[in-house]
Scaffold this motif. Sequence first.
Motif, mmCIF file in Angstrom:
data_model
loop_
_atom_site.group_PDB
_atom_site.id
_atom_site.type_symbol
_atom_site.label_atom_id
_atom_site.label_comp_id
_atom_site.label_asym_id
_atom_site.label_seq_id
_atom_site.Cartn_x
_atom_site.Cartn_y
_atom_site.Cartn_z
ATOM 1 N N SER A 40 0.837 -1.209 0.000
ATOM 2 C CA SER A 40 0.000 0.000 0.000
ATOM 3 C C SER A 40 0.872 1.260 0.000
ATOM 4 O O SER A 40 0.485 2.279 -0.562
ATOM 5 N N ASP A 41 2.049 1.194 0.629
ATOM 6 C CA ASP A 41 2.956 2.351 0.605
ATOM 7 C C ASP A 41 3.439 2.632 -0.816
ATOM 8 O O ASP A 41 3.718 3.780 -1.162
ATOM 9 N N LEU A 44 1.394 5.070 -2.639
ATOM 10 C CA LEU A 44 1.716 6.468 -2.301
ATOM 11 C C LEU A 44 3.017 6.887 -2.985
ATOM 12 O O LEU A 44 3.128 7.985 -3.540
ATOM 13 N N LEU A 58 5.331 8.815 6.504
ATOM 14 C CA LEU A 58 4.716 7.572 6.029
ATOM 15 C C LEU A 58 4.767 6.466 7.094
ATOM 16 O O LEU A 58 5.470 6.590 8.095
ATOM 17 N N HIS A 60 2.416 2.612 8.140
ATOM 18 C CA HIS A 60 1.225 2.201 8.892
ATOM 19 C C HIS A 60 1.385 0.809 9.481
ATOM 20 O O HIS A 60 0.458 0.279 10.062
ATOM 21 N N TYR A 130 -1.271 7.657 5.724
ATOM 22 C CA TYR A 130 -1.881 7.248 4.454
ATOM 23 C C TYR A 130 -2.708 8.358 3.814
ATOM 24 O O TYR A 130 -3.877 8.171 3.498
ATOM 25 N N SER A 131 -2.102 9.522 3.669
ATOM 26 C CA SER A 131 -2.658 10.652 2.923
ATOM 27 C C SER A 131 -3.697 11.412 3.760
ATOM 28 O O SER A 131 -4.202 10.912 4.770
ATOM 29 N N GLY A 139 2.689 8.874 10.227
ATOM 30 C CA GLY A 139 2.843 7.423 10.254
ATOM 31 C C GLY A 139 3.950 6.960 11.182
ATOM 32 O O GLY A 139 4.579 7.744 11.898
ATOM 33 N N GLN A 335 -10.840 -2.247 3.400
ATOM 34 C CA GLN A 335 -9.674 -2.133 4.275
ATOM 35 C C GLN A 335 -9.947 -3.071 5.462
ATOM 36 O O GLN A 335 -11.088 -3.270 5.863
#
Length: 395
Positions: A40-41, A44, A58, A60, A130-131, A139, A335
């Motif tokens: 998922s990173d 981004l 960043l 998570h 995450y934005s 993060g 999610q």
Amino acid sequence: MRALTWQGKHDVRVETVPDPGIVNPRDAIVRVTSTAICGSDLHLYDHYIPGMKAGDILGHEFMGEVVEVGPGNSALSVGQRVVVPFVIACGGCFFCQKQQYAACDNSNPAEKADVSEVAYGYPMTGAFGYSHLTGGYAGGQAEYVRVPYADVGPVVIPDGIEDDRVLFLSDILPTGWMAAENCAIESGDTVAVWGCGPVGLFAIQSAFLQGAERVIAIDHHPHRLELAKVLGAEVIDYEEVKVREALVEMTGGIGPDACIDAVGMESHGMSIDNVVDQVKASVGLGTDRPHVLRQVIMACRKGGRVSIPGVYGGFADKFPVGALMEKGLTIKTGQTHVQRYKDKLLQMILEGAIDTTFLISHRLPLEDAAKGYRMFKEQQNEVTKVVLKPDGWRH
Ligand SMILES: NC(=O)c1ccc[n+]([C@@H]2O[C@H](COP(=O)([O-])OP(=O)(O)OC[C@H]3O[C@@H](n4cnc5c(N)ncnc54)[C@H](O)[C@@H]3O)[C@@H](O)[C@H]2O)c1
Ligand SMILES: [Zn+2]
Ligand SMILES: [Zn+2]
């Protein structure tokens, strides 16, 4: 403190930033001992997910030691070791009461939630690193992190269990588990899993634990396919054969009972539909590249189940809605509701039913995080999971 910051597409840097502090009474501050880079990173890093600002911290997937606890948090105490779920959830709202933690209505501050409400009809839930669509929270790829609702999320780890055995409770282990659970596996089932990254590999492991008779794994990286084989899966290299045809042949003409898309919005491959998606995305005319999702829906048997842990962010072009409807497929996605699974999965790790360490290929100091991102993106075959150690090698 030192932290990994997003600066722009393919530009992340470790910088010195202000230390976090307690903001709300239920917060805790955690000193991070291990933190991982997730697929998922990469969304981004590649700037497929909007809502990032230069300087955002960043990360998570993280764990560490509690160093400060807010006055309204009686669940945690200083000195405890905790793994923190990537989803930030209040524990008390309508959704949290239904254990749909990744739909929590309280963790995304109103002015940030407005943006995702426009995109999705309702606001998204908060998540770490995450934005600004998910709250703009700092993060955990950092020395310290503020954990909101820390009386609900963190799972306390017993002494003597090393970080690498439990770190993935923060995201990818429950994600693989929920991906399999969303397949409603029946005895005798064949489950097909697209993508042998960390999420796909944990989905394979979970599918067997939940009773699948056969798992067929699809990817093109030989080493990742090899890891799938070690877990007991049969494998398909999508560069060598036509995937749907191979699956039909391997299942006596019926197709897999359940299919998992553990690839998401950045599917690889030179098929015509995927090349068109890539061109459209590169000039801003498309958001996601849903090649795998199309293939999953086409390959799944009639009356079968489709599970989508892979992340999508925008709109899917040429989505085979006819096949979905006419074959009577069931789709489940989302999610991960990490808080729902964390205790059960910790117990399974402690009992030896689940091993999570096999997929860690690289351990790096936090200072080398930018290198870690580059390696995880560009050398996917051998770089299966990168764990960053902000405090050196003590954990
Ligand atoms: N739902 C959740 O809560 C959640 C949590 C974590 C990760 N994710 C998502 O899960 C997905 C996978 O994450 P990861 O960490 O395993 O990522 P990853 O990038 O390491 O792995 C993706 C794998 O998919 C393979 N792949 C690419 N195109 C393919 C194709 N056409 N057919 C078959 N395989 C293909 C790649 O070769 C790679 O091995 C990502 O989209 C990530 O964002 C979702
Ligand atoms: Zn993740
Ligand atoms: Zn809630």
